[in-house]
Design a protein around this motif. Structure first.
Motif, PDB file in Angstrom:
ATOM      1  N   MET A   1       0.849  -1.191   0.000  1.00  0.00           N
ATOM      2  CA  MET A   1       0.000   0.000   0.000  1.00  0.00           C
ATOM      3  C   MET A   1       0.884   1.240   0.000  1.00  0.00           C
ATOM      4  N   LEU A   2       0.489   2.228  -0.757  1.00  0.00           N
ATOM      5  CA  LEU A   2       1.277   3.446  -0.872  1.00  0.00           C
ATOM      6  C   LEU A   2       0.995   4.367   0.286  1.00  0.00           C
ATOM      7  N   ALA A   3       2.038   4.980   0.803  1.00  0.00           N
ATOM      8  CA  ALA A   3       1.859   5.936   1.888  1.00  0.00           C
ATOM      9  C   ALA A   3       1.174   7.178   1.386  1.00  0.00           C
ATOM     10  N   LYS A   4       0.569   7.921   2.292  1.00  0.00           N
ATOM     11  CA  LYS A   4      -0.003   9.215   1.948  1.00  0.00           C
ATOM     12  C   LYS A   4       1.069  10.052   1.287  1.00  0.00           C
ATOM     13  N   VAL A   5       0.773  10.632   0.132  1.00  0.00           N
ATOM     14  CA  VAL A   5       1.829  11.145  -0.716  1.00  0.00           C
ATOM     15  C   VAL A   5       1.936  12.653  -0.729  1.00  0.00           C
ATOM     16  N   THR A   6       1.342  13.338   0.171  1.00  0.00           N
ATOM     17  CA  THR A   6       1.526  14.771   0.206  1.00  0.00           C
ATOM     18  C   THR A   6       1.736  15.242   1.624  1.00  0.00           C
ATOM     19  N   THR A   7       2.682  16.160   1.802  1.00  0.00           N
ATOM     20  CA  THR A   7       2.854  16.777   3.095  1.00  0.00           C
ATOM     21  C   THR A   7       1.787  17.841   3.252  1.00  0.00           C
ATOM     22  N   ARG A   8       0.987  17.777   4.289  1.00  0.00           N
ATOM     23  CA  ARG A   8      -0.120  18.700   4.477  1.00  0.00           C
ATOM     24  C   ARG A   8       0.371  20.107   4.671  1.00  0.00           C
ATOM     25  N   LEU A   9      -0.176  21.046   3.932  1.00  0.00           N
ATOM     26  CA  LEU A   9       0.186  22.447   4.040  1.00  0.00           C
ATOM     27  C   LEU A   9      -0.835  23.150   4.906  1.00  0.00           C
ATOM     28  N   VAL A  10      -0.385  23.868   5.929  1.00  0.00           N
ATOM     29  CA  VAL A  10      -1.294  24.575   6.819  1.00  0.00           C
ATOM     30  C   VAL A  10      -0.800  26.007   6.938  1.00  0.00           C
ATOM     31  N   GLY A  11      -1.400  26.913   6.178  1.00  0.00           N
ATOM     32  CA  GLY A  11      -1.051  28.319   6.248  1.00  0.00           C
ATOM     33  C   GLY A  11       0.205  28.651   5.471  1.00  0.00           C
ATOM     34  N   GLN A 164      -3.209  15.751  -7.433  1.00  0.00           N
ATOM     35  CA  GLN A 164      -4.165  16.847  -7.296  1.00  0.00           C
ATOM     36  C   GLN A 164      -4.698  16.900  -5.865  1.00  0.00           C
ATOM     37  N   VAL A 165      -3.948  16.316  -4.935  1.00  0.00           N
ATOM     38  CA  VAL A 165      -4.410  16.254  -3.545  1.00  0.00           C
ATOM     39  C   VAL A 165      -4.620  17.652  -2.975  1.00  0.00           C
ATOM     40  N   ASP A 166      -3.732  18.590  -3.291  1.00  0.00           N
ATOM     41  CA  ASP A 166      -3.831  19.939  -2.746  1.00  0.00           C
ATOM     42  C   ASP A 166      -4.489  20.920  -3.700  1.00  0.00           C
ATOM     43  N   MET A 167      -4.312  20.692  -5.016  1.00  0.00           N
ATOM     44  CA  MET A 167      -4.913  21.585  -5.989  1.00  0.00           C
ATOM     45  C   MET A 167      -4.881  20.936  -7.362  1.00  0.00           C
ATOM     46  N   PHE A 168      -5.743  21.436  -8.243  1.00  0.00           N
ATOM     47  CA  PHE A 168      -5.727  21.060  -9.658  1.00  0.00           C
ATOM     48  C   PHE A 168      -5.242  22.290 -10.404  1.00  0.00           C
ATOM     49  N   SER A 169      -4.101  22.162 -11.090  1.00  0.00           N
ATOM     50  CA  SER A 169      -3.549  23.329 -11.758  1.00  0.00           C
ATOM     51  C   SER A 169      -2.885  22.883 -13.055  1.00  0.00           C
ATOM     52  N   ALA A 170      -1.816  23.589 -13.462  1.00  0.00           N
ATOM     53  CA  ALA A 170      -1.152  23.330 -14.738  1.00  0.00           C
ATOM     54  C   ALA A 170      -0.967  21.828 -14.959  1.00  0.00           C
ATOM     55  N   PRO A 171      -1.529  21.291 -16.037  1.00  0.00           N
ATOM     56  CA  PRO A 171      -1.569  19.829 -16.193  1.00  0.00           C
ATOM     57  C   PRO A 171      -0.239  19.237 -16.654  1.00  0.00           C
ATOM     58  N   ALA A 370      -6.036  12.135  -0.529  1.00  0.00           N
ATOM     59  CA  ALA A 370      -4.804  11.533  -0.023  1.00  0.00           C
ATOM     60  C   ALA A 370      -4.753  10.009  -0.166  1.00  0.00           C
ATOM     61  N   PHE A 371      -5.873   9.320   0.002  1.00  0.00           N
ATOM     62  CA  PHE A 371      -5.860   7.862  -0.052  1.00  0.00           C
ATOM     63  C   PHE A 371      -6.584   7.341  -1.292  1.00  0.00           C
TER      64      PHE A 371
END
Length: 397
Positions: A1-11, A164-171, A370-371
């Motif tokens: 199983m793959l680990a959660k792949v994004t470091t959460r950004l807070v502020g 796209q966990v944090d955003m959907f942007s330049a493809p 994330a999952f």
């Protein structure tokens, strides 16, 4: 199983602490993986503005944080400050539209950022690198068109995703040439998929169009994830309440069976709601973990009330619940995870951001939360003996 792949950004002062590794630890490969491998960047964006590329992360051999130059040479970050101080310029000049360029990437767990027209502003604080946090309207990168891919290259090979966990942007899409010479890829949008995604969000009732961020001149830059939408007030925190309440009501009288490991079908956990809490028992009837009724933020972020520690019980159950809530499969299937996409996002109350992302992918796979790897629906390429990696920047159309 793959680990959660994004470091959460807070502020705005969010930090890269230690980017999570995509894959098993070093030293498990059958054949040696070189210290660096080539990454070919192809600019099919059709844009005439300058392209900048960054390779930032953690050097796996030392645990130090820093960046790699075009030759794959590691440079550790200097000490930061409080308030944050400017980071060294780690930008690599990318290829012009219609061209390709090849750089070397080292054994890292990190991110490959790219931006159009302007360099990304990175700063250093006493805890490490401050990442862009464009959910904050005062972030200096708010009006820059940029995106990133995540990768780990170690002795066991490469794991490279589009996210796209944090955003959907330049493809963009990613690829790997395997040790046998064949090539695999992921993250490619359908023709017209970029504009199709934004059109879907605009047309979705309930405030989902508020996730879209534009420049002052109206240029579309990105759509924030629904987690950031809830955190910033762009999306109502009650957006999933109806579905959450129906799930809690159903499993007050029905058992939710979770089989979290595809390769261990005998391991099952049984969930029932009692006193407003979903308790999970094992095959012996002992309670192994419990969940309070989650809110939209916990579901979209797969955290807080759906926290998923890296353990053998709560984490795997929480991952399964998170996927079921985001994909709205918990009411139609009491056996989870539901790994067939046939039932995904069919309820009127669902993660419409994730629905729109997956609908516009050529192969239907994405990291929209994330999952999203539960059931192997993620946009990830992997090989144990990679010859080369690819990052292809696609048109914004």
């Amino acid at each position: 199983m793959l680990a959660k792949v994004t470091t959460r950004l807070v502020g705005a002062a969010a930090l890269i602490g230690a980017l999570l590794t995509l894959g098993p630890p070093a030293g498990t490969a059958e054949a040696a993986v070189p210290d660096t491998i080539p990454l070919t960047i192809t600019n099919n964006s059709g844009r005439g503005d300058a392209l900048y590329v960054y390779n930032l992360g953690t050097q796996l051999s030392t645990g130090r944080q820093g960046w790699a130059d075009a030759n794959g040479t590691f440079h550790a970050w200097p000490a930061g400050g409080n308030p944050p101080t400017p980071a060294p310029d780690a930008a690599i000049t990318g290829p012009a539209a219609g061209r390709s360029a090849t750089i070397r990437i080292p054994k890292f767990s990190g991110r490959i950022y790219f931006s159009y027209g302007q360099k990304i502003v990175f700063k250093l604080t006493t805890g490490g690198l401050v990442q862009p946090a464009v959910q904050n309207p005062t972030d200096p990168n708010r009006n820059i068109l940029f995106n990133w891919s995540e990768y780990t290259l170690n002795d066991a090979g490469i794991w490279l995703n589009s996210t796209q966990v944090d955003m959907f942007s330049a493809p963009y899409s990613v690829g790997v040439q395997r040790g046998d010479g064949s090539t695999i890829s992921a993250g490619k949008l359908k023709s017209g998929g970029y504009s199709g995604f934004f059109n879907t969000l605009r047309a979705q009732s309930g405030g989902w169009g508020n996730l879209i961020q534009t420049r002052p001149d109206g240029t579309v830059l990105r759509a924030l994830s629904p987690l950031y939408g809830v955190e910033t007030g762009a999306l109502s925190g009650n957006v999933l309440d109806d579905y959450i309440n129906r799930v809690w009501q159903k499993y007050a009288t029905t058992t939710l069976t979770v089989t979290p490991f595809a390769d261990q079908p005998a391991i099952k956990y049984y969930g029932r709601v009692s006193g407003g809490v979903m308790n999970f028992t094992n095959s012996s009837g002992a309670v192994v973990t419990s969940f309070q009724k989650p809110d939209a933020g916990s579901i979209f972020g797969c955290h807080r009330l759906l926290d998923a520690p890296n353990d053998a019980v709560r984490g795997p159950i929480s991952r399964t619940l998170c996927a079921g809530f985001n994909r709205s499969t918990l009411l139609v299937n009491p056996n989870q995870p539901d790994t067939s996409s046939a039932n995904f996002y069919r309820d009127a109350v669902t993660n419409h951001y994730a629905r729109a992302v997956h609908a516009q992918m050529a192969d239907g796979k994405a990291y929209a939360f994330a999952f999203d790897d539960v059931g192997a629906h993620e946009s990830l390429v992997h090989d144990g003996s990679p010859r080369q990696a690819y990052l292809t920047l696609d048109p914004l159309s």
